[in-house]
Design a protein around this motif. Structure first.
Motif, PDB file in Angstrom:
ATOM      1  N   GLY A 193      17.863  61.362  20.162  1.00  0.00           N
ATOM      2  CA  GLY A 193      17.239  62.251  20.807  1.00  0.00           C
ATOM      3  C   GLY A 193      15.460  61.920  20.923  1.00  0.00           C
ATOM      4  O   GLY A 193      14.595  61.738  23.054  1.00  0.00           O
ATOM      5  N   ALA A 194      15.304  60.910  20.492  1.00  0.00           N
ATOM      6  CA  ALA A 194      14.569  60.069  20.745  1.00  0.00           C
ATOM      7  C   ALA A 194      13.732  59.397  21.492  1.00  0.00           C
ATOM      8  O   ALA A 194      12.886  58.898  22.506  1.00  0.00           O
ATOM      9  CB  ALA A 194      13.652  59.172  19.536  1.00  0.00           C
ATOM     10  N   LEU A 195      15.371  58.529  22.310  1.00  0.00           N
ATOM     11  CA  LEU A 195      15.643  57.641  23.283  1.00  0.00           C
ATOM     12  C   LEU A 195      15.952  58.234  24.364  1.00  0.00           C
ATOM     13  O   LEU A 195      16.294  58.194  25.771  1.00  0.00           O
ATOM     14  CB  LEU A 195      16.982  56.736  22.617  1.00  0.00           C
ATOM     15  CG  LEU A 195      16.215  55.966  22.098  1.00  0.00           C
ATOM     16  CD1 LEU A 195      18.144  54.699  21.828  1.00  0.00           C
ATOM     17  CD2 LEU A 195      14.777  55.295  22.285  1.00  0.00           C
ATOM     18  N   GLY A 196      16.620  59.355  24.382  1.00  0.00           N
ATOM     19  CA  GLY A 196      16.725  60.891  25.329  1.00  0.00           C
ATOM     20  C   GLY A 196      17.944  60.044  25.488  1.00  0.00           C
ATOM     21  O   GLY A 196      18.686  60.095  27.346  1.00  0.00           O
ATOM     22  N   VAL A 197      18.830  59.926  24.898  1.00  0.00           N
ATOM     23  CA  VAL A 197      20.499  59.603  25.449  1.00  0.00           C
ATOM     24  C   VAL A 197      21.698  60.119  24.916  1.00  0.00           C
ATOM     25  O   VAL A 197      20.457  60.921  23.563  1.00  0.00           O
ATOM     26  CB  VAL A 197      20.651  58.160  25.607  1.00  0.00           C
ATOM     27  CG1 VAL A 197      20.022  57.576  26.349  1.00  0.00           C
ATOM     28  CG2 VAL A 197      20.287  57.623  23.897  1.00  0.00           C
TER      29      VAL A 197
END
Length: 203
Positions: A193-197
């Motif tokens: 979630g933090a990396l958006g993947v």
């Protein structure tokens, strides 16, 4: 093993145990544990050897193992994007050029720098590691060579209990970085979630 096997085959093990048990000030203690069932002394000795001095359990995974497994085996990145390892940024500190290093970098519209830190060390060493991490993050946030970076910290506290000192370290890191326990089962979802993947298993 040879000693036990010899006395088992000679039928003198019981007497030998009695004699050895009567000795004092030895560096070992002998206790009676019941009869040996079956007729395979060698098999019993081999099993006992494996139990007492056999191969140890596999060594616990290090924070490096866990971080690499998470970042390189659990996440699915868009085409042309990947996690880079061991990245450096040249900054000017009080007129002197210095390198600030981070363990990983992910770039996709925004630069995210990731670091791993072990907090299970003695207090002084843990404090030094935390201070170093905070120093690097703050100097890249304050007009460094990248614009508006984001930070992710993967931490490990080992298998011991979290102390008040560790809680203090985590509060300090959390003010500047997304912070996740590398051993926690939810961490892959949170890092994704933090990396958006997405995670590979969700693909």
């Amino acid at each position: 093993m040879e000693y036990i096997e010899y006395h088992l085959q000679a039928g003198t093990l019981s007497e030998e145990v009695e004699a050895v048990s009567a000795r004092s000030a030895q560096s070992y203690r002998i206790e009676r544990r019941g009869a040996l069932l079956g007729s395979d002394p060698q098999g019993a000795v081999n099993e006992l050897f494996r139990e007492l001095v056999g191969d140890p359990d596999p060594s616990p995974q290090t924070i490096d193992d866990l971080a690499n497994q998470l970042l390189f085996k659990r996440l699915r990145f868009p085409a042309g994007h990947r996690i880079e390892k061991d990245v450096n940024y040249r900054v000017n500190l009080h007129g002197e050029p210095r390198n600030l290093s981070f363990d990983y970098r992910y770039q996709n519209g925004r630069t995210t720098l990731l670091d791993k830190i072990t907090l299970s060390a003695p207090d002084k060493l843990a404090s030094q590691r935390v201070n170093d991490l905070l120093f690097r993050i703050e100097h890249l946030q304050q007009g460094g060579p990248i614009r508006n970076p984001s930070f992710v910290t993967l931490y490990d506290v080992g298998k011991g209990e979290r102390s008040s000192a560790i809680e203090g370290h985590l509060r300090a890191i959390e003010k500047l970085s997304f912070t996740f326990n590398v051993r926690h089962e939810d961490t892959p979802f949170e890092v994704a979630g933090a990396l958006g993947v997405p995670l590979l298993q969700d693909a």
